[in-house]
Design a protein around this motif. Structure first.
Motif, PDB file in Angstrom:
ATOM      1  N   ALA A  54       0.878  -1.188   0.000  1.00 14.59           N
ATOM      2  CA  ALA A  54       0.000   0.000   0.000  1.00 14.59           C
ATOM      3  C   ALA A  54       0.902   1.221   0.000  1.00 14.59           C
ATOM      4  O   ALA A  54       0.703   2.170   0.747  1.00 14.59           O
ATOM      5  CB  ALA A  54      -0.918  -0.016   1.209  1.00 14.59           C
ATOM      6  N   LEU A  55       1.913   1.180  -0.855  1.00 15.83           N
ATOM      7  CA  LEU A  55       2.861   2.293  -0.956  1.00 15.83           C
ATOM      8  C   LEU A  55       2.250   3.428  -1.768  1.00 15.83           C
ATOM      9  O   LEU A  55       1.383   3.182  -2.613  1.00 15.83           O
ATOM     10  CB  LEU A  55       4.129   1.815  -1.674  1.00 15.83           C
ATOM     11  CG  LEU A  55       5.013   0.841  -0.901  1.00 15.83           C
ATOM     12  CD1 LEU A  55       6.011   0.176  -1.847  1.00 15.83           C
ATOM     13  CD2 LEU A  55       5.745   1.567   0.226  1.00 15.83           C
ATOM     14  N   PRO A  56       2.717   4.661  -1.550  1.00 15.71           N
ATOM     15  CA  PRO A  56       2.273   5.740  -2.439  1.00 15.71           C
ATOM     16  C   PRO A  56       2.656   5.384  -3.884  1.00 15.71           C
ATOM     17  O   PRO A  56       3.734   4.812  -4.131  1.00 15.71           O
ATOM     18  CB  PRO A  56       3.078   6.949  -1.950  1.00 15.71           C
ATOM     19  CG  PRO A  56       3.496   6.614  -0.552  1.00 15.71           C
ATOM     20  CD  PRO A  56       3.656   5.126  -0.517  1.00 15.71           C
ATOM     21  N   GLY A  57       1.758   5.713  -4.820  1.00 17.56           N
ATOM     22  CA  GLY A  57       1.993   5.370  -6.231  1.00 17.56           C
ATOM     23  C   GLY A  57       3.344   5.845  -6.735  1.00 17.56           C
ATOM     24  O   GLY A  57       3.999   5.174  -7.534  1.00 17.56           O
ATOM     25  N   SER A  58       3.803   6.999  -6.249  1.00 16.04           N
ATOM     26  CA  SER A  58       5.042   7.595  -6.756  1.00 16.04           C
ATOM     27  C   SER A  58       6.281   6.759  -6.438  1.00 16.04           C
ATOM     28  O   SER A  58       7.284   6.840  -7.149  1.00 16.04           O
ATOM     29  CB  SER A  58       5.213   8.993  -6.163  1.00 16.04           C
ATOM     30  OG  SER A  58       5.128   8.904  -4.746  1.00 16.04           O
ATOM     31  N   ALA A  77       5.950   3.254  -5.477  1.00 19.66           N
ATOM     32  CA  ALA A  77       5.649   1.814  -5.570  1.00 19.66           C
ATOM     33  C   ALA A  77       6.284   1.175  -6.804  1.00 19.66           C
ATOM     34  O   ALA A  77       6.651  -0.003  -6.782  1.00 19.66           O
ATOM     35  CB  ALA A  77       4.137   1.613  -5.611  1.00 19.66           C
ATOM     36  N   GLY A  78       6.430   1.947  -7.881  1.00 19.00           N
ATOM     37  CA  GLY A  78       6.894   1.384  -9.152  1.00 19.00           C
ATOM     38  C   GLY A  78       8.171   0.582  -9.015  1.00 19.00           C
ATOM     39  O   GLY A  78       8.203  -0.627  -9.292  1.00 19.00           O
ATOM     40  N   ASP A  79       9.236   1.221  -8.549  1.00 17.40           N
ATOM     41  CA  ASP A  79      10.543   0.560  -8.467  1.00 17.40           C
ATOM     42  C   ASP A  79      10.554  -0.510  -7.382  1.00 17.40           C
ATOM     43  O   ASP A  79      11.074  -1.605  -7.585  1.00 17.40           O
ATOM     44  CB  ASP A  79      11.647   1.583  -8.148  1.00 17.40           C
ATOM     45  CG  ASP A  79      11.889   2.502  -9.325  1.00 17.40           C
ATOM     46  OD1 ASP A  79      11.414   2.176 -10.435  1.00 17.40           O
ATOM     47  OD2 ASP A  79      12.539   3.547  -9.135  1.00 17.40           O
ATOM     48  N   GLU A 137      11.231  -4.508  -7.919  1.00 14.50           N
ATOM     49  CA  GLU A 137      12.398  -5.120  -7.274  1.00 14.50           C
ATOM     50  C   GLU A 137      11.968  -6.366  -6.476  1.00 14.50           C
ATOM     51  O   GLU A 137      12.622  -7.399  -6.506  1.00 14.50           O
ATOM     52  CB  GLU A 137      13.032  -4.095  -6.328  1.00 14.50           C
ATOM     53  CG  GLU A 137      14.509  -4.316  -6.088  1.00 14.50           C
ATOM     54  CD  GLU A 137      15.084  -3.298  -5.087  1.00 14.50           C
ATOM     55  OE1 GLU A 137      16.095  -3.624  -4.470  1.00 14.50           O
ATOM     56  OE2 GLU A 137      14.488  -2.207  -4.925  1.00 14.50           O
ATOM     57  N   LEU A 138      10.834  -6.242  -5.799  1.00 13.98           N
ATOM     58  CA  LEU A 138      10.329  -7.381  -5.012  1.00 13.98           C
ATOM     59  C   LEU A 138       9.947  -8.543  -5.929  1.00 13.98           C
ATOM     60  O   LEU A 138      10.286  -9.701  -5.664  1.00 13.98           O
ATOM     61  CB  LEU A 138       9.117  -6.952  -4.170  1.00 13.98           C
ATOM     62  CG  LEU A 138       9.421  -6.024  -2.990  1.00 13.98           C
ATOM     63  CD1 LEU A 138       8.153  -5.366  -2.474  1.00 13.98           C
ATOM     64  CD2 LEU A 138      10.115  -6.793  -1.862  1.00 13.98           C
ATOM     65  N   SER A 187      -1.080   2.526  -7.705  1.00 18.12           N
ATOM     66  CA  SER A 187      -1.436   2.674  -9.125  1.00 18.12           C
ATOM     67  C   SER A 187      -0.281   2.384 -10.086  1.00 18.12           C
ATOM     68  O   SER A 187      -0.501   2.222 -11.283  1.00 18.12           O
ATOM     69  CB  SER A 187      -1.947   4.099  -9.369  1.00 18.12           C
ATOM     70  OG  SER A 187      -0.940   5.029  -9.006  1.00 18.12           O
ATOM     71  N   ALA A 188       0.962   2.300  -9.563  1.00 16.20           N
ATOM     72  CA  ALA A 188       2.149   2.317 -10.428  1.00 16.20           C
ATOM     73  C   ALA A 188       2.106   1.290 -11.572  1.00 16.20           C
ATOM     74  O   ALA A 188       2.470   1.607 -12.706  1.00 16.20           O
ATOM     75  CB  ALA A 188       3.404   2.114  -9.581  1.00 16.20           C
ATOM     76  N   HIS A 189       1.702   0.052 -11.295  1.00 17.94           N
ATOM     77  CA  HIS A 189       1.775  -0.993 -12.337  1.00 17.94           C
ATOM     78  C   HIS A 189       0.413  -1.398 -12.888  1.00 17.94           C
ATOM     79  O   HIS A 189       0.322  -2.379 -13.629  1.00 17.94           O
ATOM     80  CB  HIS A 189       2.489  -2.228 -11.765  1.00 17.94           C
ATOM     81  CG  HIS A 189       3.932  -1.974 -11.475  1.00 17.94           C
ATOM     82  ND1 HIS A 189       4.874  -1.780 -12.467  1.00 17.94           N
ATOM     83  CD2 HIS A 189       4.598  -1.828 -10.297  1.00 17.94           C
ATOM     84  CE1 HIS A 189       6.052  -1.534 -11.918  1.00 17.94           C
ATOM     85  NE2 HIS A 189       5.913  -1.552 -10.600  1.00 17.94           N
TER      86      HIS A 189
END
Ligand SMILES: NC(=O)c1ccc[n+]([C@@H]2O[C@H](COP(=O)([O-])OP(=O)(O)OC[C@H]3O[C@@H](n4cnc5c(N)ncnc54)[C@H](OP(=O)(O)O)[C@@H]3O)[C@@H](O)[C@H]2O)c1
Length: 323
Positions: A55-59, A61-63, A67-68, A80-82
Motif C-alpha cells: 500500500a505504498l504511495p503510487g510515486s 511503488a513502481g521501483d 524489485e520485489l 497505481s504504479a503498475h
C-alpha cells in the motif's frame, strides 16, 4: 513469518505508534505491538516470506514492487504504479478472475509477479457494470462520482476546503476510471489484455462525506433489456470462483428498491456474513429510460475499494495455485 514494512520514519516503532488509527474502529490485535521495519534490501533475501501486500504511495511503488517481484516475491498491490502494465492483472476477484492467468506470463521474465487492484472508485463502478456487460453488452457509460474524504488518505483534504463544499476535481481520477475500466472489462490473451471497446466518460467530485463513494451511472447497452431483465442481472450476479474465497461476501451486489437509497450513512457496510461487511456494493434507483439504463451505486472505498480487494485477489491466487 510476517514483517511490517514502512519508511525510515516508522522504523523501530510499534505498529500502533506508527499508524494513525484514531478514525478506525479498533486496531487489529495480532499486529498491534509488532515492530515496524524499514523496507530494506535485506528483506529480499528472507526466504520465509513469499507474499507481499503493498500500500505504498503510487510515486514510489513502481521501483520497489518491481524489485520485489524480480527477487521472487508475489506482490499484491493497492498502488497505481503498475496497474496499466500490459502483463500485470488489474484484478477484482469476483469480476475478472480469468485475468489472473497473466502472472504466468510475467514469470517468464522474473521469478515473482505483481497483481494490482483498481482505484477505489473503479472497484465499485466495475462491479455495477459487470452484470450488464455480461447480459447485454455495453456501448457507452457515463459515470459521475461523489467521493468520500477517506479516499484521499489521512489527513487528506484540508477542512477549510471541503466543509460545506464540493470540489469538482480529483487529480487524475477521471483518467484512471476511464482506462482502468476498459482494461478490467477487456479480453485476456496470453501476454496482455485487449481493452474493451466500451466508451467511458467519468466526472469525479470530492464531497464532505467520511467513507463511501456514491456513483451515478448511465449505461447504453448493446442489446435492449427490460427493467425486469436489468433487475434480474443485478440480483443474480455471482462469480463461481470468488464464492469460495474466505473474504468474499455472499453477494457482490446488494440491490435496494427503496426510493432514496443507497446512502453512505446507511449502506456502506453492505455485505454478509459479518466478516464481509463493507465488501458488497449497493445498487439502487435502477431505471430504464429509452435505451438507457440508469442507477446509483455505493462502494465502501477503503474496504471493498482498497485492502479488501487486495486480500481477495491474494485468496484467488491461492485458490488457483499461484501461491
Ligand atoms: N485511501 C484510499 O481509499 C485508497 C484506495 C485505493 C488505493 N489507494 C492507494 O493505496 C496506497 C496507500 O494509500 P494510503 O492512503 O494508505 O497512504 P498512506 O497513509 O500515505 O500510507 C503509505 C504507506 O507507505 C509507506 N511509505 C511511504 N514512503 C515510503 C518509502 N519511501 N519507503 C517505504 N515505505 C514508504 C508509509 O510509511 P511511513 O508512514 O513510514 O511513511 C505508509 O505505510 C496509495 O498508493 C493509494 O493511492 C488508496
Amino acid at each position: 513469518m510476517k514483517v511490517l514494512l514502512a519508511s525510515g520514519k516508522s522504523a523501530g516503532k510499534r505498529y500502533i505508534d506508527a499508524v494513525d488509527w484514531r478514525l478506525q474502529e479498533k486496531i487489529p490485535e495480532p499486529v498491534r505491538d509488532e515492530k515496524v521495519e524499514e523496507i530494506h534490501p535485506k528483506i529480499l533475501k528472507d526466504e520465509s516470506i513469499e507474499l507481499v501486500f503493498s500500500a505504498l504511495p503510487g510515486s514510489i511503488a513502481g521501483d520497489i514492487e518491481l524489485e520485489l517481484a524480480s527477487a521472487g516475491f508475489f506482490v499484491f498491490s493497492n498502488a497505481s504504479a503498475h496497474r496499466m502494465d500490459p502483463d500485470v492483472p488489474l484484478l477484482v476477484a469476483d469480476i475478472n478472475p480469468d485475468h489472473l492467468a497473466l502472472v504466468a506470463h510475467q514469470r517468464k521474465s522474473r521469478p515473482g509477479y505483481i497483481v494490482t487492484n483498481p482505484n477505489c472508485t473503479v472497484t465499485g463502478f466495475i462491479t455495477g457494470l459487470k452484470p450488464l456487460d455480461v447480459e447485454f453488452g455495453i456501448n457507452d457509460v457515463v459515470m459521475t462520482s461523489y467521493q468520500a474524504l477517506s479516499g484521499a488518505g489521512y489527513p487528506g483534504v484540508p477542512s477549510l476546503d471541503i466543509v460545506g463544499n464540493i470540489i469538482p476535481y480529483i487529480p487524475g481520477e477521471e483518467e484512471k476510471v476511464e482506462s482502468e475500466c476498459k482494461k478490467i472489462l477487456g479480453r485476456i490473451s496470453e501476454s496482455s489484455i485487449e481493452p474493451s471497446s466500451v466508451n467511458v466518460i467519468a466526472s469525479c467530485a470530492r464531497v464532505p462525506v467520511r467513507d463511501g463513494h456514491l456513483e451515478s451511472v448511465l449505461v447504453r447497452p448493446k442489446s435492449d433489456a427490460s427493467l425486469e431483465e436489468i433487475l434480474k442481472a443485478f440480483y443474480l450476479y455471482k462469480s463461481k470462483k470468488s464464492e469460495k474465497l474466505p473474504s468474499a461476501p455472499e453477494k457482490p451486489i446488494i440491490v435496494t428498491e427503496e426510493k432514496d437509497r443507497p446512502q453512505p450513512l446507511f449502506d456502506i457496510y453492505s455485505g454478509s456474513p459479518k466478516r464481509a461487511k463493507g465488501m458488497s456494493i449497493t445498487v439502487g434507483r435502477i431505471k430504464k429510460i429509452g435505451d438507457q439504463i440508469r442507477f446509483f451505486l455505493l462502494v465502501h472505498n477503503t474496504i471493498r475499494g482498497a485492502a479488501g480487494c487486495t486480500i481477495m485477489n491474494a485468496e484467488l491466487a491461492k485458490l488457483e495455485g499461484f501461491l
